[in-house]
Design an enzyme around this catalytic site. Structure first.
Site, PDB file in Angstrom:
ATOM      1  N   GLU A  54       1.603  -2.298 -11.574  1.00  0.00           N
ATOM      2  CA  GLU A  54       1.604  -3.195 -12.722  1.00  0.00           C
ATOM      3  C   GLU A  54       2.045  -4.595 -12.291  1.00  0.00           C
ATOM      4  OE1 GLU A  54       0.300  -2.011 -15.249  1.00  0.00           O
ATOM      5  OE2 GLU A  54       1.347  -0.327 -16.164  1.00  0.00           O
ATOM      6  N   ASN A  63      -4.800  -5.392 -17.413  1.00  0.00           N
ATOM      7  CA  ASN A  63      -3.862  -6.425 -16.947  1.00  0.00           C
ATOM      8  C   ASN A  63      -3.999  -6.655 -15.438  1.00  0.00           C
ATOM      9  OD1 ASN A  63      -2.895  -4.009 -16.065  1.00  0.00           O
ATOM     10  ND2 ASN A  63      -0.811  -4.273 -16.823  1.00  0.00           N
ATOM     11  N   HIS A  68      -4.063  -4.272 -13.178  1.00  0.00           N
ATOM     12  CA  HIS A  68      -3.395  -3.283 -12.336  1.00  0.00           C
ATOM     13  C   HIS A  68      -4.410  -2.505 -11.488  1.00  0.00           C
ATOM     14  CE1 HIS A  68      -3.319   0.047 -15.716  1.00  0.00           C
ATOM     15  NE2 HIS A  68      -4.428   0.123 -15.029  1.00  0.00           N
ATOM     16  N   ASP A  78      -2.793   8.122  -8.735  1.00  0.00           N
ATOM     17  CA  ASP A  78      -1.580   7.923  -9.512  1.00  0.00           C
ATOM     18  C   ASP A  78      -1.353   9.101 -10.444  1.00  0.00           C
ATOM     19  OD1 ASP A  78      -3.694   7.305 -11.192  1.00  0.00           O
ATOM     20  OD2 ASP A  78      -3.144   5.209 -11.426  1.00  0.00           O
TER      21      ASP A  78
END
Ligand code: F6R
Length: 242
Positions: free
Chosen positions: A143, A136, A138, A67
């Site tokens: 996301e 979270n 991810h 990423d």
């Protein structure tokens, strides 16, 4: 899914390096997608030591960046490619022609994402994804909510990811808001996945990842039904005896 618990981060890093080195020995031309973030750094250092000692041949690997922030200037200190390069590519002696980037200064990030997925397809998919676990849930910057079929694409960072990434760059204001991420579809199709999880702050999300319902609200939970997944966690992240 196979869960292995190590005593601490140092042991996790050694075990992760053993796993990756064994895969490379078996498949010297493997296609790898590699995360940045703090967790894999110990694995990368251990692999770099093996490469320096001449016991790890990286000359035929193909490496994909996981990423990137989008819209950065070419020399921006927050480049995740720079981080990948300094922590993994350069220390392991991997040449530029072995690497597929998500270019953080791309004038057309959408086109860059499409080109990336074409390169993944041309490589026959990933042999190994080396991933960390977001606070979270991810994977990369997929996301929540993140469906399993999502391709590589431009995303907005969630508030939780902005908060966790603030630690890398010295505060929330320094965190770019847009990113490009390798898609869920490409990651979940990897033939092997090594998910590295360390620290007490990952305890709750790791439990949701491994034992909670499979849901777009916890993108990593889709790993429960992916093939070839190894989770390496230290005892701080998974205190139970298993
Ligand atoms: C990094 C990345 C992120 C991190 C995750 C965990 O390239 O894609 O998904 O893997 O946020 O980060 P650390 O390891 O710093 O806890």
């Amino acid at each position: 899914m196979q869960l292995t618990i190590t005593e601490d981060y140092a042991a996790l890093s050694r075990a992760g390096a053993d796993y990756v080195a064994a895969l490379i020995a078996a498949s010297p031309a493997a296609a790898l997608v590699v995360a940045t973030g703090n967790t894999p750094m110990g694995v990368y250092s251990a692999l770099a030591a093996r490469a320096a000692a001449g016991t790890l041949d990286t000359s035929r690997l193909r490496v994909f960046q996981l990423d990137a922030y989008a819209g950065l200037a070419p020399d921006d200190r927050r480049s995740l490619f720079r981080w990948t390069n300094e922590s993994f590519l350069a220390p392991l002696g991997i040449r530029p022609d072995q690497v597929v980037l998500l270019p953080d200064d791309a004038p057309d990030p959408d086109a860059a994402c499409r080109a990336y997925d074409a390169a993944v397809a041309a490589a026959g998919g990933f042999d190994l994804a080396i991933l960390g676990l977001g606070p979270n849930g991810h994977l990369g910057f997929n996301e929540p909510p993140a469906d399993p079929g999502l391709p590589t694409r431009v995303v907005r960072l969630s508030e939780e990811s902005i908060a966790s990434n603030a630690a890398y760059w010295g505060g929330r204001d320094a965190v770019p808001r847009a990113a490009m991420t390798c898609g869920m579809a490409q990651l979940l199709a990897a033939r092997h996945t090594l998910l590295l999880v360390s620290g007490e702050h990952k305890r709750a999300i790791l439990r949701r990842t491994l034992e909670g319902p499979i849901t777009p609200d916890v993108p990593a939970s889709f790993l429960q039904r992916a093939a070839g997944v190894t989770v390496l966690a230290d005892r701080a992240a998974w205190p139970d005896t298993v």
